[in-house]
Design a protein around this motif. Structure first.
Motif, mmCIF file in Angstrom:
data_model
loop_
_atom_site.group_PDB
_atom_site.id
_atom_site.type_symbol
_atom_site.label_atom_id
_atom_site.label_comp_id
_atom_site.label_asym_id
_atom_site.label_seq_id
_atom_site.Cartn_x
_atom_site.Cartn_y
_atom_site.Cartn_z
ATOM 1 N N GLU A 71 -10.977 10.817 13.776
ATOM 2 C CA GLU A 71 -11.481 9.530 14.253
ATOM 3 C C GLU A 71 -11.889 8.603 13.105
ATOM 4 O O GLU A 71 -12.504 7.566 13.348
ATOM 5 C CB GLU A 71 -12.694 9.768 15.164
ATOM 6 N N LEU A 72 -11.555 8.995 11.868
ATOM 7 C CA LEU A 72 -11.963 8.195 10.714
ATOM 8 C C LEU A 72 -11.119 6.937 10.596
ATOM 9 O O LEU A 72 -9.888 7.001 10.546
ATOM 10 C CB LEU A 72 -11.841 9.026 9.420
ATOM 11 N N ALA A 73 -11.769 5.799 10.560
ATOM 12 C CA ALA A 73 -11.076 4.512 10.371
ATOM 13 C C ALA A 73 -11.335 4.027 8.953
ATOM 14 O O ALA A 73 -12.477 4.039 8.477
ATOM 15 C CB ALA A 73 -11.579 3.491 11.384
ATOM 16 N N ILE A 74 -10.276 3.616 8.282
ATOM 17 C CA ILE A 74 -10.416 3.112 6.917
ATOM 18 C C ILE A 74 -10.911 1.680 6.972
ATOM 19 O O ILE A 74 -10.238 0.804 7.521
ATOM 20 C CB ILE A 74 -9.077 3.188 6.170
ATOM 21 N N PRO A 75 -12.103 1.404 6.446
ATOM 22 C CA PRO A 75 -12.652 0.044 6.508
ATOM 23 C C PRO A 75 -11.757 -0.964 5.793
ATOM 24 O O PRO A 75 -10.985 -0.616 4.896
ATOM 25 C CB PRO A 75 -14.013 0.179 5.808
ATOM 26 N N ALA A 76 -11.890 -2.216 6.185
ATOM 27 C CA ALA A 76 -11.048 -3.271 5.621
ATOM 28 C C ALA A 76 -11.280 -3.423 4.123
ATOM 29 O O ALA A 76 -10.336 -3.648 3.362
ATOM 30 C CB ALA A 76 -11.319 -4.589 6.339
ATOM 31 N N HIS A 77 -12.539 -3.297 3.669
ATOM 32 C CA HIS A 77 -12.808 -3.485 2.243
ATOM 33 C C HIS A 77 -12.209 -2.345 1.411
ATOM 34 O O HIS A 77 -11.807 -2.549 0.262
ATOM 35 C CB HIS A 77 -14.315 -3.605 1.983
ATOM 36 N N VAL A 78 -12.116 -1.145 1.986
ATOM 37 C CA VAL A 78 -11.490 -0.033 1.276
ATOM 38 C C VAL A 78 -9.988 -0.265 1.171
ATOM 39 O O VAL A 78 -9.379 -0.048 0.115
ATOM 40 C CB VAL A 78 -11.791 1.300 1.986
ATOM 41 N N ARG A 79 -9.374 -0.732 2.250
ATOM 42 C CA ARG A 79 -7.939 -1.055 2.205
ATOM 43 C C ARG A 79 -7.661 -2.169 1.207
ATOM 44 O O ARG A 79 -6.678 -2.123 0.463
ATOM 45 C CB ARG A 79 -7.441 -1.450 3.594
ATOM 46 N N ALA A 80 -8.527 -3.173 1.170
ATOM 47 C CA ALA A 80 -8.342 -4.291 0.237
ATOM 48 C C ALA A 80 -8.438 -3.803 -1.205
ATOM 49 O O ALA A 80 -7.669 -4.228 -2.078
ATOM 50 C CB ALA A 80 -9.381 -5.378 0.508
ATOM 51 N N GLN A 81 -9.404 -2.914 -1.471
ATOM 52 C CA GLN A 81 -9.542 -2.358 -2.820
ATOM 53 C C GLN A 81 -8.311 -1.545 -3.198
ATOM 54 O O GLN A 81 -7.828 -1.620 -4.332
ATOM 55 C CB GLN A 81 -10.789 -1.485 -2.883
ATOM 56 N N TYR A 82 -7.802 -0.800 -2.251
ATOM 57 C CA TYR A 82 -6.610 0.026 -2.482
ATOM 58 C C TYR A 82 -5.406 -0.849 -2.808
ATOM 59 O O TYR A 82 -4.660 -0.589 -3.766
ATOM 60 C CB TYR A 82 -6.337 0.879 -1.245
#
Length: 379
Positions: free
Chosen positions: A62-73
């Motif tokens: 159920e883990l959702a990757i937050p938007a700021h983590v995706r942006a950093q990636y």
């Protein structure tokens, strides 16, 4: 073979993650294929872990990757295509240009070399040699310094690269330094390859290559205080200088013959006669047991490897650089790999971005073992 001893006292024990990292590095040669162990070792090193965590599917289901983590990636992924670690640079043709002394003082000389169009296109620099002609010291002057110890009868000659910034300020970088005897005369050679590499990194229009040559006393003491001033180098226009003016030798290699060819032909098999090229190698992270439920992104990546052989220079040219080994196909530019991993902290699982250095081969080149990697020019 690398051994990590676990029976040492805790104060001197090697961390297990460091053993992993060193083991992974020991497996890799220049340009060889990336291994599963190297990826794991780099991850453990970046996260300061001793082993890969074991996570249940329920921990990340159920883990959702937050938007700021995706942006950093995504930002790291884009940056990794631009930030590349430079590798070795080489070459082997002979050119010689003359220079002139801008300043001729007792202790310091400033040389200027016009460099534009001196280096052929599609070539790389192997070595740049500055040759200075040391004039013989008059016998009358030597008699005044009789009785000096061998060390006192020496002077230190230092070569620095001088950069004039846009704001008019100066910056110098040490290039080479060596001792010369007051009793010597004739040509003295200095390796100024790094100075030419620095000059090549300047934005156009480039200024001329400026080299500052300083003659300093090697030993303190009243009897040695002025001995270094007897070391003089011939300058352009000086009476009797003629052939003795400063010279810069540039040794370059034509990369159309001695360089790599870029990416390999996917339709052609790699043989002993294949010219050095970059071959696709895919690392399937999704299929690795230790990466399950831990590495969230990417599912895999193209790592590439350098394969094939390099044309060796003819024997007469090889003889000029006996300290260089055979030319090999190596990875000359590498890029980092951003990874999103799941981290369990305080009973909760969250996503974290980690950047793994030197995971993807960006460029393959032919290079001789033993050549120095040039420094990057600092602002």
């Amino acid at each position: 073979m690398l051994l990590c001893f676990t029976f040492l006292p805790s104060s001197s024990m090697w961390p297990l993650w460091l053993c992993w990292a060193l083991w992974a590095l020991s497996l890799a040669g220049p340009g060889t294929a990336l291994t599963e162990g190297q990826v794991l070792g780099s991850l453990l090193q970046q996260l300061h872990l001793s082993q890969a965590p074991v996570l249940d599917k329920s921990d990340v289901g159920e883990l959702a990757i937050p938007a700021h983590v995706r942006a950093q990636y995504v930002a790291l992924l884009q940056r990794s295509h631009g930030d590349r670690s430079r590798g070795k640079r080489f070459s082997q043709n002979f050119r010689e240009v003359a220079s002139r002394f801008l300043v001729s003082e007792a202790d310091t000389h400033l040389l200027v070399f016009s460099m534009e169009q001196r280096l052929p296109p599609n070539s790389e620099l192997v070595q740049a040699v500055l040759r200075l002609f040391q004039e013989p010291v008059p016998k009358a002057a030597l008699r005044r310094h009789e009785g000096l110890s061998p060390r006192s009868a020496q002077a230190r000659v230092t070569v620095e690269w001088l950069r004039v910034r846009d704001d008019g300020s100066n910056r110098t970088s040490l290039i080479d330094s060596r001792l010369v005897s007051l009793h010597d005369s004739g040509w003295k050679a200095f390796d100024v390859t790094e100075a030419v590499n620095f000059w090549q990194q300047l934005s156009r229009p480039r200024q001329p290559l400026l080299l500052q040559v300083s003659v300093q006393r090697e030993q303190l003491g009243p009897r040695a205080s002025g001995a270094h001033r007897l070391v003089r180098f011939a300058a352009q226009g000086a009476p009797g200088a003629g052939h003795g003016e400063p010279q810069l030798e540039l040794h370059t290699l034509d990369l159309t013959r001695y360089g790599a060819q870029g990416n390999c032909d996917p339709e052609a098999p790699v043989t002993e006669g294949t010219r050095c090229c970059r071959q696709e190698t895919y690392i399937d992270l999704q299929g690795l047991e230790w990466a399950q439920n831990w590495v969230l992104e990417p599912p895999g990546f193209l790592a590439y490897e350098c394969v094939g052989s390099c044309l060796q220079p003819p024997e007469p040219l090889t003889f000029k650089w006996p300290f260089l080994g055979p030319r090999q196909c190596i990875a000359s530019e590498m890029a980092s790999l951003p990874v999103i991993v799941s981290v369990k902290e305080g009973g909760r699982t969250r996503a974290r971005v980690v950047s793994l250095p030197d995971m993807r081969v960006q460029k393959c080149s032919c290079a001789s073992d033993g050549a120095l990697v040039p420094r990057r020019l600092e602002p």
